[in-house]
Design a protein around this motif. Structure first.
Motif, mmCIF file in Angstrom:
data_model
loop_
_atom_site.group_PDB
_atom_site.id
_atom_site.type_symbol
_atom_site.label_atom_id
_atom_site.label_comp_id
_atom_site.label_asym_id
_atom_site.label_seq_id
_atom_site.Cartn_x
_atom_site.Cartn_y
_atom_site.Cartn_z
ATOM 1 N N PHE A 61 139.286 84.308 112.359
ATOM 2 C CA PHE A 61 140.006 85.495 111.913
ATOM 3 C C PHE A 61 139.045 86.589 111.475
ATOM 4 N N ARG A 62 137.759 86.304 111.528
ATOM 5 C CA ARG A 62 136.740 87.292 111.197
ATOM 6 C C ARG A 62 136.125 87.824 112.488
ATOM 7 N N GLY A 63 135.353 88.877 112.359
ATOM 8 C CA GLY A 63 134.700 89.474 113.527
ATOM 9 C C GLY A 63 133.432 88.729 113.891
ATOM 10 N N ASN A 64 133.533 87.463 114.242
ATOM 11 C CA ASN A 64 132.372 86.657 114.603
ATOM 12 C C ASN A 64 132.276 86.550 116.115
ATOM 13 N N ALA A 65 131.070 86.775 116.638
ATOM 14 C CA ALA A 65 130.905 86.775 118.092
ATOM 15 C C ALA A 65 129.456 86.519 118.467
ATOM 16 N N VAL A 66 129.247 86.262 119.745
ATOM 17 C CA VAL A 66 127.906 86.183 120.321
ATOM 18 C C VAL A 66 127.769 87.355 121.279
ATOM 19 N N ILE A 67 126.726 88.151 121.079
ATOM 20 C CA ILE A 67 126.457 89.316 121.921
ATOM 21 C C ILE A 67 125.312 88.957 122.858
ATOM 22 N N SER A 68 125.535 89.083 124.159
ATOM 23 C CA SER A 68 124.508 88.789 125.169
ATOM 24 C C SER A 68 124.132 90.083 125.878
ATOM 25 N N ILE A 69 122.870 90.472 125.720
ATOM 26 C CA ILE A 69 122.334 91.664 126.384
ATOM 27 C C ILE A 69 120.965 91.299 126.942
ATOM 28 N N PRO A 70 120.371 92.146 127.790
ATOM 29 C CA PRO A 70 119.096 91.773 128.415
ATOM 30 C C PRO A 70 117.986 91.382 127.435
ATOM 31 N N SER A 71 117.971 91.935 126.232
ATOM 32 C CA SER A 71 116.906 91.602 125.282
ATOM 33 C C SER A 71 117.113 90.266 124.590
ATOM 34 N N GLY A 72 118.287 89.633 124.763
ATOM 35 C CA GLY A 72 118.515 88.322 124.165
ATOM 36 C C GLY A 72 119.953 88.126 123.729
ATOM 37 N N GLU A 73 120.167 87.029 122.983
ATOM 38 C CA GLU A 73 121.495 86.751 122.441
ATOM 39 C C GLU A 73 121.455 86.917 120.929
ATOM 40 N N TYR A 74 122.546 87.486 120.411
ATOM 41 C CA TYR A 74 122.636 87.793 118.993
ATOM 42 C C TYR A 74 123.907 87.205 118.413
ATOM 43 N N LYS A 75 123.801 86.673 117.212
ATOM 44 C CA LYS A 75 124.952 86.142 116.488
ATOM 45 C C LYS A 75 125.442 87.226 115.543
ATOM 46 N N PHE A 76 126.690 87.637 115.709
ATOM 47 C CA PHE A 76 127.296 88.717 114.931
ATOM 48 C C PHE A 76 128.358 88.083 114.038
ATOM 49 N N ASP A 77 128.213 88.232 112.716
ATOM 50 C CA ASP A 77 129.137 87.609 111.766
ATOM 51 C C ASP A 77 129.657 88.598 110.745
ATOM 52 N N GLN A 78 130.935 88.477 110.456
ATOM 53 C CA GLN A 78 131.578 89.247 109.399
ATOM 54 C C GLN A 78 131.547 88.390 108.142
ATOM 55 N N GLU A 79 131.183 89.005 107.004
ATOM 56 C CA GLU A 79 131.026 88.267 105.764
ATOM 57 C C GLU A 79 132.318 87.590 105.319
ATOM 58 N N GLY A 80 133.436 88.275 105.410
ATOM 59 C CA GLY A 80 134.721 87.718 105.012
ATOM 60 C C GLY A 80 135.850 88.439 105.722
ATOM 61 N N VAL A 81 137.046 87.866 105.663
ATOM 62 C CA VAL A 81 138.192 88.448 106.358
ATOM 63 C C VAL A 81 138.474 89.869 105.873
ATOM 64 N N ASN A 82 138.349 90.117 104.575
ATOM 65 C CA ASN A 82 138.635 91.435 104.017
ATOM 66 C C ASN A 82 137.386 92.274 103.806
ATOM 67 N N SER A 83 136.276 91.858 104.347
ATOM 68 C CA SER A 83 135.004 92.554 104.146
ATOM 69 C C SER A 83 134.659 93.409 105.360
ATOM 70 N N MET A 84 134.016 94.525 105.121
ATOM 71 C CA MET A 84 133.516 95.364 106.215
ATOM 72 C C MET A 84 131.999 95.246 106.307
ATOM 73 N N LYS A 85 131.436 94.127 105.808
ATOM 74 C CA LYS A 85 129.999 93.886 105.883
ATOM 75 C C LYS A 85 129.722 92.887 106.998
ATOM 76 N N TYR A 86 128.778 93.235 107.853
ATOM 77 C CA TYR A 86 128.443 92.420 109.012
ATOM 78 C C TYR A 86 126.941 92.180 109.052
ATOM 79 N N THR A 87 126.542 91.054 109.627
ATOM 80 C CA THR A 87 125.138 90.789 109.901
ATOM 81 C C THR A 87 125.000 90.421 111.368
ATOM 82 N N CYS A 88 123.824 90.703 111.899
ATOM 83 C CA CYS A 88 123.551 90.401 113.294
ATOM 84 C C CYS A 88 122.122 89.882 113.357
ATOM 85 N N LYS A 89 121.929 88.697 113.953
ATOM 86 C CA LYS A 89 120.578 88.154 114.050
ATOM 87 C C LYS A 89 120.351 87.542 115.419
#
Length: 99
Positions: A61-89
Motif C-alpha cells: 500500500f506504499r509507493g515501493n518499487a524497483v526502478i530499472s534504468i541503464p545505469s542500474g537497478e534502484y530500490k524505491f521505498d516510501q517511509e509509511g502509508v501516510n508519509s511523503m518521504k521516500y528513499t532510493c538506493k
C-alpha cells in the motif's frame, strides 16, 4: 539537483507522469494497461525511446518499487502509508542513497 514529477493525465488506460529537471521535460512514465501488479514504462520525453521500467511490489500500500534504468537497478521505498518521504538506493549496495 531538483527533479519534479508531475502527474500529467489520468485516463481509462492508466496514469501518465512527466519528469522535469530545471523546467525541462526529460521523461514520461506511463502505466501499462491490464497488469495485475502495477508496472510502468519510462521513455525519453522528446523521442519516446524506452529507457527503463518501474515494477511495484506485490500487495504494497506504499509507493515501493524497483526502478530499472541503464545505469542500474534502484530500490524505491516510501517511509509509511501516510508519509511523503521516500528513499532510493542502488540495489545490492549501501551507497547511492537518495532522499
Amino acid at each position: 539537483m531538483k527533479i519534479f514529477v508531475k502527474q500529467d493525465k489520468i485516463t481509462i488506460f492508466g496514469r501518465r507522469y512527466v519528469i522535469y529537471q530545471n523546467r525541462n521535460k526529460l521523461f514520461t512514465i506511463r502505466r501499462l494497461w491490464l497488469t495485475p501488479i502495477p508496472k510502468y514504462v519510462i521513455t525519453e520525453y522528446s523521442s519516446g525511446k524506452r529507457i527503463g521500467s518501474i515494477q511495484n511490489k506485490f500487495l504494497s500500500f506504499r509507493g515501493n518499487a524497483v526502478i530499472s534504468i541503464p545505469s542500474g537497478e534502484y530500490k524505491f521505498d516510501q517511509e509509511g502509508v501516510n508519509s511523503m518521504k521516500y528513499t532510493c538506493k542502488v540495489i545490492n549496495t549501501e551507497t547511492g542513497i537518495f532522499d
